[in-house]
Enzyme design. Structure first.
Site, PDB file in Angstrom:
ATOM      1  N   HIS A 409       0.836  -1.200   0.000  1.00 19.16           N
ATOM      2  CA  HIS A 409       0.000   0.000   0.000  1.00 19.16           C
ATOM      3  C   HIS A 409       0.874   1.255   0.000  1.00 19.16           C
ATOM      4  CE1 HIS A 409      -2.866  -3.013   1.537  1.00 19.16           C
ATOM      5  NE2 HIS A 409      -3.793  -2.238   0.990  1.00 19.16           N
ATOM      6  N   ASP A 481      -4.497  -6.162  -7.852  1.00 20.34           N
ATOM      7  CA  ASP A 481      -4.723  -5.453  -6.603  1.00 20.34           C
ATOM      8  C   ASP A 481      -4.922  -3.982  -6.962  1.00 20.34           C
ATOM      9  OD1 ASP A 481      -4.988  -4.976  -3.898  1.00 20.34           O
ATOM     10  OD2 ASP A 481      -3.128  -5.984  -3.333  1.00 20.34           O
TER      11      ASP A 481
END
Length: 581
Positions: A409, A481
């Site tokens: 992230h 993702d």
């Protein structure tokens, strides 16, 4: 000298002199005639040389021949042929070409397929698999044809595309001569200096069904054929939205950009009634022929998104310690029921990462443990439980996020493992899940330099096509993702990342945050198709897999009345009580 000799010479001299005078007069007249031609009078018409930017004036016969030649090119293209070439696009096989013409002078592998050049014939042959799908002719005769000649014979093109690189700036006039075949005229892009350019080459391109398309049911093939390019590209986008209601940006994503799926996060979901209402609104705004995928991260443990005081499940680490297949199946079943209550149809779960690195900041207790067999067994049972509720499970994060020490992230993790090392650990749960019927695989953002030094896994053809599809024989849907994570967005533009990912083999690009990010991904994919960087056939392959997934799970736009949280909680409590002893 005697009188007789003088009488003979005199006539001879006179004759010679007369002949000389005649010759002088003739040469004088001829010289004056040449001078007159070289120096025309004011009434003479000057000779005008043709401008290099103006096509030379053709005689009546030549003009007719050119017109006939162009008409022949159109007629031949309808049969998948190029004038003078013995092969048929969409039918001829590579072996047939090589039997007649021998080995090519040059072979090039591109994202569009393999191209083989025969220089002495001015021909390039493109293949889809073993079938000829593209015949490109560089015949010098084509360079006598200009843009206006094409339009005069064929009318306005069905599409206009553009291609530009370091050396070329081209316009492509596309004529859809049959439902599967295009005749493409490739010319330099018109300029002020040359508004009517000459043809560089032509292409007769036929869409060839690959193995996946051949197994596509006829009704699904028709659906794909009925979709516009914008609608097809929309199916490849799974977008996040802002807020708790359908605002103008969300409407735009649904109606203008026709996205195929929406992901919801915790800040979208306040309480059960608002969540149900939001999903119903989204379904109402979807005016497409194809229903939406509506997804959420509901893993259990610390990753839960659904509101309303639902009883939480243990972490996967705790479930791994219990190590009971039936319990995992029932947990998956309850996760599926939770989603169904609110109107979702896809769960971004379960996690199949093996937690082999104790310093992993992002997986940790989301994993069933550090044992490949336990992770495989419990992960498979969980996704089967989710499937039992007609909710689509997503196994993640391929090819394995368990041995990273960086949170993707925030940054791009690097894993220095070989393929053999991955096969001995990380790939085991994914391979077993695929063999057990997994329908969706999420690919992580991890750089594996020993497999692909240039691109992270979510953009790597070596990993998505080479390992996942070819070595693990996976034919289902591949989703990335979230492309707005730091691992990607800090290194690539969202548009370039989307294009590279589709080229690598992804079917769905997840753009979790930012309306503009989703729009950029969509516009970049469309531009890549128009420029020929990605073929529409490649887009069709992904659309086919997505439609098959939606059909299998009977995805629809039916609305949900309310979410019965109390009933769900009773079932969860009963399950947890049973396995807590």
């Amino acid at each position: 000298m005697s009188k007789r000799k003088k009488s003979i010479l005199k006539p001879l001299i006179l004759s010679t002199l007369s002949l000389f005078i005649i010759l002088v007069v003739v040469f004088y007249v001829m010289d004056k005639d040449r001078e007159g031609k070289q120096n025309p009078t004011e009434n003479s018409q000057p000779v005008v040389e043709p401008s290099p930017n103006t096509p030379p004036e053709l005689g009546e016969n030549n003009n007719q021949k050119l017109h006939d030649y162009i008409n022949d090119l159109f007629s031949f293209a309808k049969e998948g042929k190029v004038v003078g070439i013995p092969f048929v696009s969409g039918k001829a096989k590579k072996q047939e070409v090589q039997n007649k013409w021998g080995e090519p002078d040059q072979t090039t592998d591109t994202e569009s397929g393999r191209y083989e050049e025969y220089k002495n014939r001015n021909i390039v042959i493109g293949y889809t698999g073993e079938i000829v799908s593209d015949i490109r002719s560089y015949d010098p005769e084509l360079q006598k044809i200009r843009q206006n000649d094409i339009k005069k014979a064929g009318g306005e093109p069905d599409q206009i595309r553009y291609y530009k690189d370091e050396t070329q700036d081209q316009i492509i006039l596309v004529y859809q001569v049959t439902p599967l075949t295009e005749l493409k005229w490739i010319l330099p892009k018109p300029t002020d200096q040359e508004p009517n350019p000459k043809v560089d080459h032509i292409s007769v391109f036929t869409q060839v069904k690959n193995q996946a398309e051949q197994s596509t049911p006829p009704d699904q093939q028709k659906t794909i054929a009925d979709l516009s390019l914008d609608e097809k590209i929309g199916q490849l986008i799974f977008a996040g939205i802002a807020g708790t209601t359908v605002d103008s940006n969300t409407k735009s994503l649904l109606t203008k950009y026709k996205v195929g799926g929406i992901i919801f996060y915790k800040d979208n979901l306040i309480n059960p009634s608002q969540t149900v209402q939001l999903l119903n609104q989204v379904k109402s705004e979807n005016g497409q022929k194809v229903p939406l995928l509506l997804g959420v991260d509901q893993e259990g443990g610390r990753v839960t998104r659904l509101p309303g005081g639902l009883i939480n499940f243990p972490t996967n680490k705790e479930i791994g310690a219990i190590n009971n297949s039936q319990f995992s199946y029932q947990v998956g079943t309850m996760l599926g029921k939770e989603l169904k209550e609110f109107g979702f149809n896809l769960d971004f779960a379960p996690v199949l990462d093996i937690n082999s690195n104790p310093n992993n900041p992002v997986i940790g207790d989301r994993s069933y443990g550090n044992n490949a067999e336990i992770v495989s067994k419990l992960g498979i049972q969980t996704f089967k439980g989710i499937q039992s509720q007609h909710i689509i499970p997503t196994i993640k994060h391929f090819p394995g996020h368990g041995d990273t020490s960086v949170d993707s992230h925030l940054e791009l993790p690097i894993v220095n493992k070989s393929l053999q090392q991955l096969k001995e650990l990380e790939l085991i749960p994914f391979e077993k899940a695929i063999n057990s019927g997994a329908d969706v695989v999420m690919v992580a953002h991890i750089l594996l330099p020993k497999l692909d030094a240039d691109f992270p896994s979510s953009m790597s053809k070596n990993i998505i096509t080479g390992i996942l599809r070819q070595q693990l024989d996976y034919s289902g849907v591949v989703i990335t993702d979230d492309m707005t994570m730091g691992a990607i967005i800090d290194h690539y533009s969202i548009g370039r990342a989307a294009v590279e990912s589709v080229k690598a083999g992804s079917d769905i690009i997840l753009v979790g945050h930012g309306y503009n990010n989703a729009v950029e991904a969509i516009s970049s994919l469309k531009s890549a198709v128009q420029k020929g960087e990605i073929t529409e056939q490649r887009i069709n392959e992904s659309v086919s897999r997505i439609l098959e997934l939606k059909k299998k799970y009977e995805i629809n736009n039916e609305k949900v009345n309310n979410a019965n949280i109390e009933e769900v909680n009773q079932s969860i409590k009963k399950l947890l009580d049973e396995y807590s002893n």
